[in-house]
Design an enzyme around this catalytic site. Structure first.
Site, PDB file in Angstrom:
ATOM      1  N   TYR A 119      -0.345  -0.069  10.830  1.00 33.35           N
ATOM      2  CA  TYR A 119      -0.657  -0.696   9.120  1.00 33.35           C
ATOM      3  C   TYR A 119       0.740  -0.014   8.415  1.00 33.35           C
ATOM      4  CZ  TYR A 119      -2.684  -0.968   4.655  1.00 33.35           C
ATOM      5  OH  TYR A 119      -3.068  -1.426   3.533  1.00 33.35           O
ATOM      6  N   SER A 175       0.689  -1.010  -0.024  1.00 32.19           N
ATOM      7  CA  SER A 175       0.042  -0.115   0.045  1.00 32.19           C
ATOM      8  C   SER A 175       1.007   1.233  -0.234  1.00 32.19           C
ATOM      9  CB  SER A 175      -0.946   0.098   1.168  1.00 32.19           C
ATOM     10  OG  SER A 175      -1.322   1.458   1.389  1.00 32.19           O
TER      11      SER A 175
HETATM   12  N1  LIG Z   1      -8.374  -2.111  -1.134  1.00 34.76           N
HETATM   13  C1  LIG Z   1      -7.499  -0.744  -1.255  1.00 34.76           C
HETATM   14  O1  LIG Z   1      -7.916   0.422  -1.442  1.00 34.76           O
HETATM   15  C2  LIG Z   1      -6.165  -1.123  -0.792  1.00 34.76           C
HETATM   16  C3  LIG Z   1      -5.119   0.260  -0.977  1.00 34.76           C
HETATM   17  C4  LIG Z   1      -3.845  -0.253  -0.885  1.00 34.76           C
HETATM   18  C5  LIG Z   1      -3.500  -1.378  -0.552  1.00 34.76           C
HETATM   19  N2  LIG Z   1      -4.349  -2.481  -0.357  1.00 34.76           N
HETATM   20  C6  LIG Z   1      -3.790  -3.812  -0.149  1.00 34.76           C
HETATM   21  O2  LIG Z   1      -4.312  -4.744  -0.855  1.00 34.76           O
HETATM   22  C7  LIG Z   1      -4.300  -6.027  -0.332  1.00 34.76           C
HETATM   23  C8  LIG Z   1      -6.021  -6.542  -0.400  1.00 34.76           C
HETATM   24  O3  LIG Z   1      -6.581  -5.619   0.348  1.00 34.76           O
HETATM   25  P1  LIG Z   1      -8.212  -5.848   0.264  1.00 34.76           P
HETATM   26  O4  LIG Z   1      -8.777  -4.402   0.323  1.00 34.76           O
HETATM   27  O5  LIG Z   1      -8.861  -6.703  -0.511  1.00 34.76           O
HETATM   28  O6  LIG Z   1      -8.556  -6.297   1.757  1.00 34.76           O
HETATM   29  P2  LIG Z   1      -7.887  -7.647   2.602  1.00 34.76           P
HETATM   30  O7  LIG Z   1      -8.697  -7.691   3.899  1.00 34.76           O
HETATM   31  O8  LIG Z   1      -6.380  -7.337   2.784  1.00 34.76           O
HETATM   32  O9  LIG Z   1      -7.947  -8.678   1.648  1.00 34.76           O
HETATM   33  C9  LIG Z   1      -9.358  -9.614   1.685  1.00 34.76           C
HETATM   34  C10 LIG Z   1      -8.992 -10.793   1.540  1.00 34.76           C
HETATM   35  O10 LIG Z   1      -7.961 -11.343   2.495  1.00 34.76           O
HETATM   36  C11 LIG Z   1      -8.681 -12.314   3.360  1.00 34.76           C
HETATM   37  N3  LIG Z   1      -8.182 -12.235   5.045  1.00 34.76           N
HETATM   38  C12 LIG Z   1      -8.245 -11.126   5.557  1.00 34.76           C
HETATM   39  N4  LIG Z   1      -7.811 -11.524   6.819  1.00 34.76           N
HETATM   40  C13 LIG Z   1      -7.264 -12.369   6.847  1.00 34.76           C
HETATM   41  C14 LIG Z   1      -6.489 -13.274   7.669  1.00 34.76           C
HETATM   42  N5  LIG Z   1      -6.245 -12.786   9.162  1.00 34.76           N
HETATM   43  N6  LIG Z   1      -6.345 -14.549   7.463  1.00 34.76           N
HETATM   44  C15 LIG Z   1      -6.688 -15.144   6.205  1.00 34.76           C
HETATM   45  N7  LIG Z   1      -7.284 -14.388   5.041  1.00 34.76           N
HETATM   46  C16 LIG Z   1      -7.567 -12.924   5.443  1.00 34.76           C
HETATM   47  C17 LIG Z   1     -10.149 -12.165   3.087  1.00 34.76           C
HETATM   48  O11 LIG Z   1     -11.048 -13.416   3.470  1.00 34.76           O
HETATM   49  P3  LIG Z   1     -11.519 -13.570   4.848  1.00 34.76           P
HETATM   50  O12 LIG Z   1     -12.141 -12.455   5.387  1.00 34.76           O
HETATM   51  O13 LIG Z   1     -12.485 -14.979   4.654  1.00 34.76           O
HETATM   52  O14 LIG Z   1     -10.474 -14.262   5.715  1.00 34.76           O
HETATM   53  C18 LIG Z   1     -10.088 -11.734   1.904  1.00 34.76           C
HETATM   54  O15 LIG Z   1     -10.011 -13.071   1.087  1.00 34.76           O
HETATM   55  C19 LIG Z   1      -3.940  -5.637   1.208  1.00 34.76           C
HETATM   56  O16 LIG Z   1      -2.591  -6.044   1.319  1.00 34.76           O
HETATM   57  C20 LIG Z   1      -4.047  -4.255   1.341  1.00 34.76           C
HETATM   58  O17 LIG Z   1      -3.184  -3.742   2.254  1.00 34.76           O
HETATM   59  C21 LIG Z   1      -5.646  -2.280  -0.671  1.00 34.76           C
END
Ligand SMILES: NC(=O)c1ccc[n+]([C@@H]2O[C@H](COP(=O)([O-])OP(=O)(O)OC[C@H]3O[C@@H](n4cnc5c(N)ncnc54)[C@H](OP(=O)(O)O)[C@@H]3O)[C@@H](O)[C@H]2O)c1
Length: 267
Positions: free
Chosen positions: A157, A144
């Site tokens: 974070y 991020s």
């Molecule tokens: N979305 C944005 O705007 C954004 C911006 C900058 C960076 N990012 C980065 O992109 C990546 C993905 O982000 P995201 O927005 O999709 O949210 P996320 O919560 O990082 O990803 C969601 C996925 O991760 C799983 N998950 C979450 N916590 C978990 C745990 N403790 N153990 C196992 N699985 C887990 C969730 O399924 P379950 O709930 O079933 O576990 C789901 O499949 C992250 O690394 C985040 O830092 C996102």
């Protein structure tokens, strides 16, 4: 570049059940790579695994693992078994807390660090070692813009993402002579279910012009051979979020690598 030859036959994707993780799973499966899918909830993983098998004819394995638990890496390696993993996509890693440090239970921050730092680092260790031995593979650590500095309600974070940034740079320098690609994909605001949940929690509307998970996954795979950093929305030599460009940081890593290699010798 034949993606399957370079990063197959199996990929491990954490946080695979939705958002960018799911987009990576579809993209890799469409290239003929078998997918080991990890998240906590089993039902969405099962649904995704069925879709991938039906659409692309690949093999899938699902593993419902909480990556914030100290035994997560061991459980992941058990799920991997003797499968040949050519790509690790460490994707799960957002901050569900959206809170100031002292306004949240300490255990929530410990869980965040365990998932984003310890489990990610341990799994990279176990999955990259056989890649190095084979002389091919990839480690893609989703990141991020927060990795470039902390701010209110983002200290833990940002710190975990800064770890990922520096860790990726080091691993890239060590593994590139061995044919293993390492990239940290620095994302900006992206339309994932988790991002929408956090916005809804804060009563903030979904902004315009946010990235699509499919585009983010495509860029990540495209830039994987050109690590250690890719900044979403910025050219390779552009310094935006990072204040120094990806190319400048790469140069710096190479320069430090030369010095440390003299001290410690090449691996
Ligand atoms: N979305 C944005 O705007 C954004 C911006 C900058 C960076 N990012 C980065 O992109 C990546 C993905 O982000 P995201 O927005 O999709 O949210 P996320 O919560 O990082 O990803 C969601 C996925 O991760 C799983 N998950 C979450 N916590 C978990 C745990 N403790 N153990 C196992 N699985 C887990 C969730 O399924 P379950 O709930 O079933 O576990 C789901 O499949 C992250 O690394 C985040 O830092 C996102």
């Amino acid at each position: 570049m034949d993606i399957k030859e370079r990063y197959g036959p199996w990929a491990v994707i954490s946080g695979a059940s939705e958002g960018t993780g799911k987009a990576f799973a579809h993209l890799l499966a469409s290239k003929g790579i078998h997918c080991l899918l990890i998240a906590r909830r089993e039902a969405p993983l099962e649904e995704l695994a069925d879709d991938l098998t039906r659409q692309y004819g690949i093999e899938t394995v699902i593993a419902a693992i909480d990556l914030a638990r100290p035994d997560a890496c061991d459980r992941m390696m058990t799920a991997v078994g003797d499968r040949e993993v050519g790509l690790f996509v460490s994707n799960a890693g957002s901050d569900p807390n959206a809170a100031r440090f002292l306004e949240q239970d300490l255990s929530a921050w410990v869980d965040l660090v365990e998932r984003n730092v310890t489990t990610m680092m341990k799994c990279s260790y176990h999955l990259a070692a056989p890649m190095k031995a084979r002389g091919r593979g990839g480690v893609l650590l989703v990141n991020s813009g927060a990795c470039y500095g902390g701010s209110t309600a983002m200290g833990t974070y940002s710190g975990s993402k800064a770890f990922t940034l520096c860790f990726a740079e080091g691993l890239w320098a060590e593994l590139r002579p061995h044919g293993v690609d390492v990239l940290t994909l620095v994302m900006s605001r992206t339309d994932t279910p988790e991002f929408r949940r956090v916005l809804a929690q804060q009563g903030v509307p979904v902004p315009d012009n946010i990235a699509s998970p499919d585009d983010v996954a495509r860029l990540g795979l495209e830039r994987l051979p050109h690590g250690p950093i890719c900044n979403w929305g910025e050219a390779d030599d552009e310094s935006g979020m990072s204040a120094t460009s990806a190319a400048q940081r790469r140069e710096r890593v190479v320069m430090i690598d030369k010095v440390t290699s003299q001290l410690f010798g090449r691996s």
